[in-house]
Scaffold this motif. Sequence first.
Motif, PDB file in Angstrom:
ATOM      1  N   PHE A  38       0.826  -1.215   0.000  1.00 61.08           N
ATOM      2  CA  PHE A  38       0.000   0.000   0.000  1.00 61.08           C
ATOM      3  C   PHE A  38       0.859   1.265   0.000  1.00 61.08           C
ATOM      4  CE2 PHE A  38      -3.290  -2.904   2.030  1.00 61.08           C
ATOM      5  CZ  PHE A  38      -3.925  -3.116   0.819  1.00 61.08           C
ATOM      6  N   LEU A  41       1.721   1.761  -3.558  1.00 59.13           N
ATOM      7  CA  LEU A  41       0.559   2.271  -4.296  1.00 59.13           C
ATOM      8  C   LEU A  41       0.283   3.733  -3.932  1.00 59.13           C
ATOM      9  CD1 LEU A  41      -1.809  -0.840  -4.045  1.00 59.13           C
ATOM     10  CD2 LEU A  41      -0.753   0.049  -6.115  1.00 59.13           C
ATOM     11  N   ALA A  45       0.014   6.621  -6.581  1.00 65.31           N
ATOM     12  CA  ALA A  45      -1.199   7.457  -6.698  1.00 65.31           C
ATOM     13  C   ALA A  45      -0.835   8.934  -6.847  1.00 65.31           C
ATOM     14  CB  ALA A  45      -2.094   7.243  -5.483  1.00 65.31           C
ATOM     15  N   PHE A  61      -8.783  10.699  -2.940  1.00 65.21           N
ATOM     16  CA  PHE A  61      -9.571   9.691  -2.220  1.00 65.21           C
ATOM     17  C   PHE A  61      -8.781   8.387  -2.046  1.00 65.21           C
ATOM     18  CE2 PHE A  61     -12.826   6.389  -1.837  1.00 65.21           C
ATOM     19  CZ  PHE A  61     -13.597   6.898  -0.810  1.00 65.21           C
ATOM     20  N   PRO A  62      -8.178   7.828  -3.153  1.00 64.02           N
ATOM     21  CA  PRO A  62      -7.397   6.609  -2.934  1.00 64.02           C
ATOM     22  C   PRO A  62      -6.214   6.809  -2.001  1.00 64.02           C
ATOM     23  CG  PRO A  62      -7.378   7.233  -5.269  1.00 64.02           C
ATOM     24  CD  PRO A  62      -8.318   8.143  -4.571  1.00 64.02           C
ATOM     25  N   VAL A  65      -7.432   6.645   1.562  1.00 63.68           N
ATOM     26  CA  VAL A  65      -7.722   5.258   1.940  1.00 63.68           C
ATOM     27  C   VAL A  65      -6.419   4.482   2.144  1.00 63.68           C
ATOM     28  CG1 VAL A  65      -8.777   3.104   1.130  1.00 63.68           C
ATOM     29  CG2 VAL A  65      -9.958   5.266   0.761  1.00 63.68           C
ATOM     30  N   LEU A  66      -5.464   4.678   1.211  1.00 63.41           N
ATOM     31  CA  LEU A  66      -4.196   3.943   1.311  1.00 63.41           C
ATOM     32  C   LEU A  66      -3.425   4.338   2.568  1.00 63.41           C
ATOM     33  CD1 LEU A  66      -3.192   4.045  -2.457  1.00 63.41           C
ATOM     34  CD2 LEU A  66      -3.524   1.973  -1.105  1.00 63.41           C
ATOM     35  N   LEU A  68      -4.662   5.320   5.407  1.00 61.01           N
ATOM     36  CA  LEU A  68      -5.310   4.651   6.549  1.00 61.01           C
ATOM     37  C   LEU A  68      -4.973   3.156   6.562  1.00 61.01           C
ATOM     38  CD1 LEU A  68      -8.798   6.400   6.427  1.00 61.01           C
ATOM     39  CD2 LEU A  68      -7.075   6.645   8.209  1.00 61.01           C
ATOM     40  N   LEU A  69      -4.926   2.552   5.367  1.00 60.59           N
ATOM     41  CA  LEU A  69      -4.590   1.127   5.285  1.00 60.59           C
ATOM     42  C   LEU A  69      -3.170   0.868   5.803  1.00 60.59           C
ATOM     43  CD1 LEU A  69      -6.149   0.070   1.863  1.00 60.59           C
ATOM     44  CD2 LEU A  69      -6.566  -1.028   4.055  1.00 60.59           C
ATOM     45  N   ILE A  72      -3.224   1.133   9.655  1.00 59.58           N
ATOM     46  CA  ILE A  72      -3.885  -0.001  10.322  1.00 59.58           C
ATOM     47  C   ILE A  72      -3.045  -1.269  10.201  1.00 59.58           C
ATOM     48  CG2 ILE A  72      -5.926  -1.497  10.265  1.00 59.58           C
ATOM     49  CD1 ILE A  72      -7.576   0.950   9.649  1.00 59.58           C
ATOM     50  N   ASN A  73      -2.441  -1.480   9.046  1.00 55.05           N
ATOM     51  CA  ASN A  73      -1.568  -2.656   8.904  1.00 55.05           C
ATOM     52  C   ASN A  73      -0.402  -2.590   9.881  1.00 55.05           C
ATOM     53  OD1 ASN A  73      -2.233  -4.720   6.795  1.00 55.05           O
ATOM     54  ND2 ASN A  73      -2.584  -2.868   5.611  1.00 55.05           N
TER      55      ASN A  73
ATOM     56  N   LEU B 164      -9.828  -3.489  14.583  1.00 47.53           N
ATOM     57  CA  LEU B 164      -8.770  -3.180  13.616  1.00 47.53           C
ATOM     58  C   LEU B 164      -8.932  -4.003  12.337  1.00 47.53           C
ATOM     59  CD1 LEU B 164      -5.357  -2.842  15.516  1.00 47.53           C
ATOM     60  CD2 LEU B 164      -6.575  -1.112  14.204  1.00 47.53           C
ATOM     61  N   LEU B 168      -9.779  -2.686   8.664  1.00 50.61           N
ATOM     62  CA  LEU B 168      -8.846  -2.976   7.570  1.00 50.61           C
ATOM     63  C   LEU B 168      -9.592  -3.533   6.356  1.00 50.61           C
ATOM     64  CD1 LEU B 168      -5.692  -3.259   6.870  1.00 50.61           C
ATOM     65  CD2 LEU B 168      -6.101  -5.667   7.197  1.00 50.61           C
ATOM     66  N   LEU B 171     -11.698  -0.805   4.678  1.00 45.68           N
ATOM     67  CA  LEU B 171     -10.871   0.102   3.865  1.00 45.68           C
ATOM     68  C   LEU B 171     -10.351  -0.592   2.613  1.00 45.68           C
ATOM     69  CD1 LEU B 171      -8.956   1.851   6.765  1.00 45.68           C
ATOM     70  CD2 LEU B 171     -10.378   3.004   5.075  1.00 45.68           C
ATOM     71  N   LEU B 174     -12.925  -0.262   0.112  1.00 39.59           N
ATOM     72  CA  LEU B 174     -12.918   1.092  -0.469  1.00 39.59           C
ATOM     73  C   LEU B 174     -11.802   1.232  -1.491  1.00 39.59           C
ATOM     74  CD1 LEU B 174     -13.511   3.461   2.605  1.00 39.59           C
ATOM     75  CD2 LEU B 174     -15.128   2.853   0.817  1.00 39.59           C
ATOM     76  N   PHE B 175     -10.631   0.654  -1.168  1.00 39.47           N
ATOM     77  CA  PHE B 175      -9.510   0.765  -2.108  1.00 39.47           C
ATOM     78  C   PHE B 175      -9.780  -0.025  -3.390  1.00 39.47           C
ATOM     79  CE2 PHE B 175      -5.653  -1.071  -3.921  1.00 39.47           C
ATOM     80  CZ  PHE B 175      -5.138   0.095  -4.464  1.00 39.47           C
ATOM     81  N   THR B 178     -11.519   1.679  -5.992  1.00 38.44           N
ATOM     82  CA  THR B 178     -10.870   2.786  -6.712  1.00 38.44           C
ATOM     83  C   THR B 178     -10.066   2.302  -7.921  1.00 38.44           C
ATOM     84  OG1 THR B 178      -8.819   2.755  -5.427  1.00 38.44           O
ATOM     85  CG2 THR B 178     -10.612   4.122  -4.575  1.00 38.44           C
ATOM     86  N   ARG B 189      -6.718   4.218 -12.972  1.00 33.95           N
ATOM     87  CA  ARG B 189      -6.032   4.255 -11.673  1.00 33.95           C
ATOM     88  C   ARG B 189      -5.615   2.835 -11.290  1.00 33.95           C
ATOM     89  NH1 ARG B 189      -9.890   7.948  -7.863  1.00 33.95           N
ATOM     90  NH2 ARG B 189     -11.262   6.173  -8.142  1.00 33.95           N
ATOM     91  N   PHE B 190      -4.373   2.665 -10.936  1.00 34.17           N
ATOM     92  CA  PHE B 190      -3.816   1.384 -10.459  1.00 34.17           C
ATOM     93  C   PHE B 190      -4.097   0.237 -11.436  1.00 34.17           C
ATOM     94  CE2 PHE B 190      -5.445   3.789  -6.711  1.00 34.17           C
ATOM     95  CZ  PHE B 190      -4.219   4.257  -6.268  1.00 34.17           C
ATOM     96  N   GLU B 449     -16.996   8.320  -3.039  1.00 34.93           N
ATOM     97  CA  GLU B 449     -15.988   9.156  -3.721  1.00 34.93           C
ATOM     98  C   GLU B 449     -16.639  10.100  -4.740  1.00 34.93           C
ATOM     99  OE1 GLU B 449     -13.026   7.153  -6.084  1.00 34.93           O
ATOM    100  OE2 GLU B 449     -11.903   9.003  -6.359  1.00 34.93           O
TER     101      GLU B 449
END
Lengths: 179, 503
Positions: A38, A41, A45, A61-62, A65-66, A68-69, A72-73, B164, B168, B171, B174-175, B178, B189-190, B449
């Motif tokens: 992440f 990524l 981004a 937005f991504p 989110v990334l 926060l990911l 948390i990881n 947690l 995780l 989220l 959500l990712f 995207t 994107r990606f 989004e």
Amino acid sequence: MSSPSPDRSSSEERFTESSGRSAPLAHMIFNAAMAVLFAALFLRAGELPSSMWEPLGASSFPRLVLALLILINLAIVAKEWRAFAARSAAERGLVGRWAWRHRLAFGVLGLFALFIFAVPWLGFAWAALVFLMLGQWLLGARSLKGLIIALAVALVFSFGVETLFREVFVISLPRGLFG
Amino acid sequence: MDALFSGMEQLFTLGTMLTMLLGVVAGVIASAIPGFTITMAIVLTLPLTFTLPPLQGIATMLAVYVGGYTGGLISAALLGIPGTPSSVATTFDAFPMARAGQPGRALSLGVWASFFGALISTVVLIIAAPPLAMIAVKLGAWEYFSLIIFAMTVVASLVGKSILKGLLTGLLGLFIATVGTDPMMGVPRFTFDTDLLANGFPFLVVLIGIFAVSQLLQEVEDAEAVKHGKALIPANVSFRPLEGLREVLIHPVNLVRSSLVGVFIGAVPGAGGSIANLLAYDQAKRASKTSETFGTGNPEGVVASESGNSATSGGGLIPMIALGIPGSAVDAVLMASLMVHGIGVGPRLILDHGDLVYGMFMAMLVAAFMVLAVCLVSMRLFLRVTDVPRSVIVPVVLVCCVVGAFALNNRVTDIYLLLGIGIFGYVLSKLDYPLAPLVLGVILGPIAETNLRRALMSDENWTLFFTRPISLGLLIFAAISILLAIRHHRRQKASKAIYPPSP
């Protein structure tokens, strides 16, 4: 059994109790790898274009989110590290026994992967026929009666499904190189 | 009144009743197969209705629609795999109930809850279509975003034991949403310039991969059970519909609340059954005195999810009939079928074609009763699925998943994605991550989004989210929802500290 249900993770305690450091170690490896992925990524981004008439653009937005990911990881890695340090090493051969216990699941997964990669080459019907026969054999259809039932099931859900979709729904499933 | 009688006269003909019955059966069966959605069933039905008179055609499609919302229950309860996105929450309690040897009870509860959900939503549709539609279309991008924030608080109910891990996976969803083409600017994107990711992760492929593939692999982990030809569920084909009816009716508040959640979410364009069942489940769990048993086979959970998703069928028609705005993809197909017959859908529909609209209302009611009758007659047959050994059912359902994933867009790359997501879902489930928040994230991500960016594009002032009354109301609901969840978690922790679980 673990499942989508919110409260069906009771196996966690049982598993972690018996597996010593294995469970926290597995979590640490998984979550650390996710954090690295992440982070990469997140950087990628940043290359996404912004817009003149839109304040957020394609990347905000991504990236939120990334970010926060990643956090948390890392939090899970830290939490599992404490569990790892507090436990003694698991007995030898635990991973091997775990893999052996899951042999059928891995076998089905392997066959499923072969089936999916074979669909564009063999076509849906032939690939499904072979997968259904081998899958049922692997899971226990070994007697003559069992194999006859397996063949009937395989024919219905391979050539039968393909014909249904082609003739009734006018949807052509992949025909492959022989189609 | 004339329009009502004219509509009824056109509806209650042998031909219409027959095609509606076929539609109900097709809807129930299609949705019971993992990987096949209501939208697919409706799309496949559309060309078959071209030659029918307008009301007969639309009534047949409504029958598929109403049948589909109930059909998803079958695989959710018997296989632990949501037959459609609208039955994700049904797996939470119906499957454990079936696993505990009560598959008939789970189906019976679901069938009755679906019936009452569809019935309540149709009544609301008839009474309140115009005023509800006016509220639904007043929602701007700010209100949509706030609504999604409120819906996201559902994650608090789905996290299980680790907040947690739940956050995780939410989220992650959500990712995942995207990936692909950016919804506003159209830039990739990606995608890493690959065909595989060019179209992102289709929601249905994620749903099948996460729930079906990982669930089926777990079913064959127990080599001994598989070797002895054991079925997924201990054989018990008793199906007592009257007991199910009684059990549904002893929780009337849950039933009505869940149905109203379904109607409201259905009426909001772009939302739908996939959100409604989770929201209804969440509200039922929060309100229940036995919330700690949710996820282990609580009948209230089954009732909430099934009445919530079935109620979206009526709710979805509200903006379509009153304003000509489709509430979901299914409603868009229904609109298309009307247009094929030269009927313009819009605010004047009820004035220009009153007989057709009242005929549609009646068709919804008739379809609800037909679904009930078909399900009560056929459920014992469906329960026979529990007798089928895993050696047959696991490979067959995997093949159905591949067909469903491919038929969605006719893309082979989607089945590669299915494999990848299935393996990832299996890894997540082995590490005890709750999977439902991931699916919720994938559903809500694009709506969140798009509306956040749309709101800020029209006005960069962030305070508008708090100054527009409906948006503020929804954000207050979201805050209350989070506070209640925190209080619930603390109480559970405190009660565990006082009464530690026995070893």
